[in-house]
Structures are given as structure tokens and as C-alpha cells.
Design a protein around this motif. Structure first.
Motif, PDB file in Angstrom:
ATOM      1  N   SER A  15      56.658  31.321  52.796  1.00  0.00           N
ATOM      2  CA  SER A  15      55.177  31.330  52.733  1.00  0.00           C
ATOM      3  C   SER A  15      54.594  32.777  53.428  1.00  0.00           C
ATOM      4  O   SER A  15      53.513  33.099  52.803  1.00  0.00           O
ATOM      5  CB  SER A  15      54.676  30.076  53.851  1.00  0.00           C
ATOM      6  N   THR A  16      55.285  33.241  54.080  1.00  0.00           N
ATOM      7  CA  THR A  16      54.699  34.807  54.799  1.00  0.00           C
ATOM      8  C   THR A  16      54.796  35.557  53.447  1.00  0.00           C
ATOM      9  O   THR A  16      53.672  36.434  53.162  1.00  0.00           O
ATOM     10  CB  THR A  16      55.741  35.087  55.792  1.00  0.00           C
ATOM     11  N   ALA A  17      55.779  35.784  52.879  1.00  0.00           N
ATOM     12  CA  ALA A  17      55.727  36.560  51.545  1.00  0.00           C
ATOM     13  C   ALA A  17      54.905  36.357  50.490  1.00  0.00           C
ATOM     14  O   ALA A  17      53.974  37.345  49.834  1.00  0.00           O
ATOM     15  CB  ALA A  17      57.216  36.557  50.833  1.00  0.00           C
ATOM     16  N   PHE A  18      54.588  35.057  50.321  1.00  0.00           N
ATOM     17  CA  PHE A  18      53.463  34.505  49.376  1.00  0.00           C
ATOM     18  C   PHE A  18      52.266  35.004  49.804  1.00  0.00           C
ATOM     19  O   PHE A  18      51.343  35.232  49.145  1.00  0.00           O
ATOM     20  CB  PHE A  18      53.537  33.139  49.098  1.00  0.00           C
ATOM     21  N   TRP A  19      51.918  34.702  51.236  1.00  0.00           N
ATOM     22  CA  TRP A  19      50.749  35.275  51.651  1.00  0.00           C
ATOM     23  C   TRP A  19      50.322  36.788  51.529  1.00  0.00           C
ATOM     24  O   TRP A  19      49.249  37.106  51.269  1.00  0.00           O
ATOM     25  CB  TRP A  19      50.628  34.731  53.033  1.00  0.00           C
ATOM     26  N   GLN A  20      51.434  37.529  51.630  1.00  0.00           N
ATOM     27  CA  GLN A  20      51.284  39.077  51.609  1.00  0.00           C
ATOM     28  C   GLN A  20      51.126  39.230  49.981  1.00  0.00           C
ATOM     29  O   GLN A  20      50.307  40.147  49.771  1.00  0.00           O
ATOM     30  CB  GLN A  20      52.633  39.593  51.824  1.00  0.00           C
ATOM     31  N   ARG A  21      51.599  38.574  48.989  1.00  0.00           N
ATOM     32  CA  ARG A  21      51.139  38.626  47.743  1.00  0.00           C
ATOM     33  C   ARG A  21      49.763  38.423  47.436  1.00  0.00           C
ATOM     34  O   ARG A  21      49.254  39.051  46.594  1.00  0.00           O
ATOM     35  CB  ARG A  21      52.276  37.760  46.867  1.00  0.00           C
ATOM     36  N   TYR A  22      49.260  37.320  48.087  1.00  0.00           N
ATOM     37  CA  TYR A  22      47.821  37.136  47.890  1.00  0.00           C
ATOM     38  C   TYR A  22      47.288  38.284  48.431  1.00  0.00           C
ATOM     39  O   TYR A  22      45.815  38.696  47.850  1.00  0.00           O
ATOM     40  CB  TYR A  22      47.602  35.804  48.637  1.00  0.00           C
ATOM     41  N   LYS A  23      47.305  38.698  49.617  1.00  0.00           N
ATOM     42  CA  LYS A  23      46.719  39.926  50.242  1.00  0.00           C
ATOM     43  C   LYS A  23      46.649  41.059  49.289  1.00  0.00           C
ATOM     44  O   LYS A  23      45.555  41.746  48.999  1.00  0.00           O
ATOM     45  CB  LYS A  23      47.191  40.089  51.505  1.00  0.00           C
ATOM     46  N   GLU A  24      47.809  41.271  48.730  1.00  0.00           N
ATOM     47  CA  GLU A  24      47.904  42.543  47.493  1.00  0.00           C
ATOM     48  C   GLU A  24      46.899  42.246  46.419  1.00  0.00           C
ATOM     49  O   GLU A  24      46.412  43.215  45.773  1.00  0.00           O
ATOM     50  CB  GLU A  24      49.417  42.728  47.304  1.00  0.00           C
ATOM     51  N   ALA A  25      47.076  40.916  45.873  1.00  0.00           N
ATOM     52  CA  ALA A  25      46.336  40.472  44.936  1.00  0.00           C
ATOM     53  C   ALA A  25      44.671  40.920  45.095  1.00  0.00           C
ATOM     54  O   ALA A  25      44.002  41.068  44.082  1.00  0.00           O
ATOM     55  CB  ALA A  25      46.449  39.312  44.534  1.00  0.00           C
ATOM     56  N   LEU A  26      44.234  40.876  46.277  1.00  0.00           N
ATOM     57  CA  LEU A  26      42.960  40.784  46.788  1.00  0.00           C
ATOM     58  C   LEU A  26      42.411  42.356  46.787  1.00  0.00           C
ATOM     59  O   LEU A  26      41.049  42.734  46.562  1.00  0.00           O
ATOM     60  CB  LEU A  26      42.716  40.393  48.187  1.00  0.00           C
ATOM     61  N   LYS A  27      43.341  43.321  46.831  1.00  0.00           N
ATOM     62  CA  LYS A  27      42.933  44.821  47.011  1.00  0.00           C
ATOM     63  C   LYS A  27      42.022  45.323  45.809  1.00  0.00           C
ATOM     64  O   LYS A  27      41.251  45.981  46.320  1.00  0.00           O
ATOM     65  CB  LYS A  27      44.220  45.550  47.281  1.00  0.00           C
ATOM     66  N   PRO A  28      42.517  44.911  44.556  1.00  0.00           N
ATOM     67  CA  PRO A  28      41.757  45.461  43.492  1.00  0.00           C
ATOM     68  C   PRO A  28      40.331  45.150  43.377  1.00  0.00           C
ATOM     69  O   PRO A  28      39.213  45.798  43.203  1.00  0.00           O
ATOM     70  CB  PRO A  28      42.386  45.247  42.294  1.00  0.00           C
ATOM     71  N   GLY A  29      40.267  43.559  43.636  1.00  0.00           N
ATOM     72  CA  GLY A  29      38.842  43.036  44.000  1.00  0.00           C
ATOM     73  C   GLY A  29      37.957  43.712  44.929  1.00  0.00           C
ATOM     74  O   GLY A  29      36.807  44.117  44.846  1.00  0.00           O
ATOM     75  N   GLU A  30      38.537  43.870  46.224  1.00  0.00           N
ATOM     76  CA  GLU A  30      37.908  44.604  47.302  1.00  0.00           C
ATOM     77  C   GLU A  30      37.247  45.956  47.062  1.00  0.00           C
ATOM     78  O   GLU A  30      36.350  46.368  47.414  1.00  0.00           O
ATOM     79  CB  GLU A  30      38.696  44.338  48.546  1.00  0.00           C
ATOM     80  N   GLU A  31      38.141  46.747  46.357  1.00  0.00           N
ATOM     81  CA  GLU A  31      37.860  47.874  45.856  1.00  0.00           C
ATOM     82  C   GLU A  31      36.652  47.925  44.812  1.00  0.00           C
ATOM     83  O   GLU A  31      35.562  48.880  44.959  1.00  0.00           O
ATOM     84  CB  GLU A  31      39.179  49.038  45.323  1.00  0.00           C
ATOM     85  N   ALA A  32      36.937  47.006  44.100  1.00  0.00           N
ATOM     86  CA  ALA A  32      35.743  46.907  42.908  1.00  0.00           C
ATOM     87  C   ALA A  32      34.274  46.636  43.650  1.00  0.00           C
ATOM     88  O   ALA A  32      33.309  46.930  43.158  1.00  0.00           O
ATOM     89  CB  ALA A  32      36.202  46.169  41.656  1.00  0.00           C
ATOM     90  N   MET A  33      34.543  45.613  44.685  1.00  0.00           N
ATOM     91  CA  MET A  33      33.270  45.007  45.111  1.00  0.00           C
ATOM     92  C   MET A  33      32.682  46.412  45.864  1.00  0.00           C
ATOM     93  O   MET A  33      31.343  46.315  46.068  1.00  0.00           O
ATOM     94  CB  MET A  33      33.704  44.001  46.397  1.00  0.00           C
TER      95      MET A  33
END
Length: 182
Positions: free
Chosen positions: A14-32
Motif C-alpha cells: 500500500s505504501t509503495a502504491f501510494w508513492q506511485r500515485y504521488k509520482e503520477a500526480l507530479k506531471p499534472g501539478e506541473e501542468a496546473m
């Protein structure tokens, strides 16, 4: 209410999966960030749907000046007023804003909403159409664990239940409720 099956992922995965989710957010945050800077907005106005959130307009703390290419509405919120601006597609600048909103939504993808992202990432997304309602898979990160509730499909009207991901363990509804209680 439709019948559901409940699943949980162990804490390490779960911890590793949550970190993958946080990584998936980064391109969207930069685009925002780039999007807000380009238009000088303070935030975005979003619409909530079954697939997650989508940006539909801009939010300004003060009224935008000389922007006939924006349809501006004054909205009352808890802290006062904000100005919500939507693209006016009759003008070239409004068409450009609409295009940039589409690109931003594509860049953010499903990652903006953990529930939708996790359900699709694990291949456990399902929906059930019932009497006047639609029930979809939901996921969350509670007490250090990824949890998932998947609706059972209607007999004969929808595809079968999705294949259970190897990292998930089925649990009882009472265990699911114990994990989700605050």
C-alpha cells in the motif's frame, strides 16, 4: 443498494502504491502551475464526474479586467467572493483557453482522483446500473492501507466481475467498515 465485494492491500504494498500515485500526480501539478501562470489565475474551477474531476474554468480573487473573451461570474464562498471565468469561445482567446483547459485535463488524467486512478490501475474498475442509480468501484487510502469496494455486476446485462489483482486480499464488509471508520 447494490452488493459489493471488498478488498485490502497489505501495508508495505500500500505504501509503495501510494508513492506511485504521488509520482503520477507530479506531471499534472506541473501542468496546473504553468496553466495558472499563463492566464494569471489564482485557482481553477472544477466539475466532479464519475471519472474524477475536470477543470472547466478559472478562479480569480479580483475581477479580471479587459477580458471580453471570458464569461465572468461572481460567486460567494465562505471567505467572501471570487470571480469564476469560463472561456467565451466566440473570441480567439476564448478558444485558446478552451484548448488549454482540454490539454490540462489530459495532462492531469485520472491521477487527480485517487479512487478512480487506483481502481483503473489495479484493473478493478466496475460499474453496476441499478434502479435509478449507478454504483462504481471506489478506492481509498485509510490507516496506511489501500482499500477497495467493487460492485457486483448485474446478471446478464454487464461484463463479469473483473479479475482480482494479485496484491489484493478479499475482506468482509465488517472489516471494510472498521478500516474506513474515523
Amino acid at each position: 443498494m447494490s452488493e459489493r465485494r471488498y478488498f485490502v492491500m497489505d501495508e508495505d504494498k500500500s505504501t509503495a502504491f501510494w508513492q506511485r500515485y504521488k509520482e503520477a500526480l507530479k506531471p499534472g501539478e506541473e501542468a496546473m502551475k504553468a496553466f495558472l501562470e499563463e492566464f494569471g489565475a489564482d485557482n481553477t474551477w472544477v466539475s466532479q464526474g464519475l471519472g474524477g474531476e475536470s477543470v472547466i474554468g478559472l478562479v480569480f480573487n479580483s475581477e479580471p479586467k479587459n477580458c471580453k473573451w471570458l464569461r465572468v461570474e461572481k460567486k460567494h464562498i465562505d471567505t467572501g467572493y471570487v470571480y469564476v471565468a469560463f472561456p467565451n469561445r466566440r473570441y480567439l482567446e476564448g478558444k485558446h483557453l478552451q484548448k488549454q483547459i482540454g490539454l490540462l485535463n489530459t495532462a492531469m488524467g485520472r491521477a487527480a482522483d485517487f479512487s478512480s486512478w487506483a481502481s483503473h490501475e489495479l484493473g478493478m474498475y466496475a460499474e453496476r446500473i441499478g434502479d435509478g442509480h449507478i454504483s462504481v468501484s471506489v478506492a481509498g487510502y485509510q490507516k496506511g492501507r489501500v482499500i477497495l469496494a467493487v460492485p457486483m455486476p448485474n446478471e446478464g446485462r454487464e461484463p463479469g466481475f473483473p479479475a482480482i489483482h494479485a496484491d489484493l486480499t478479499e475482506i468482509k464488509k465488517s472489516e471494510f467498515i472498521a478500516l474506513t471508520e474515523e
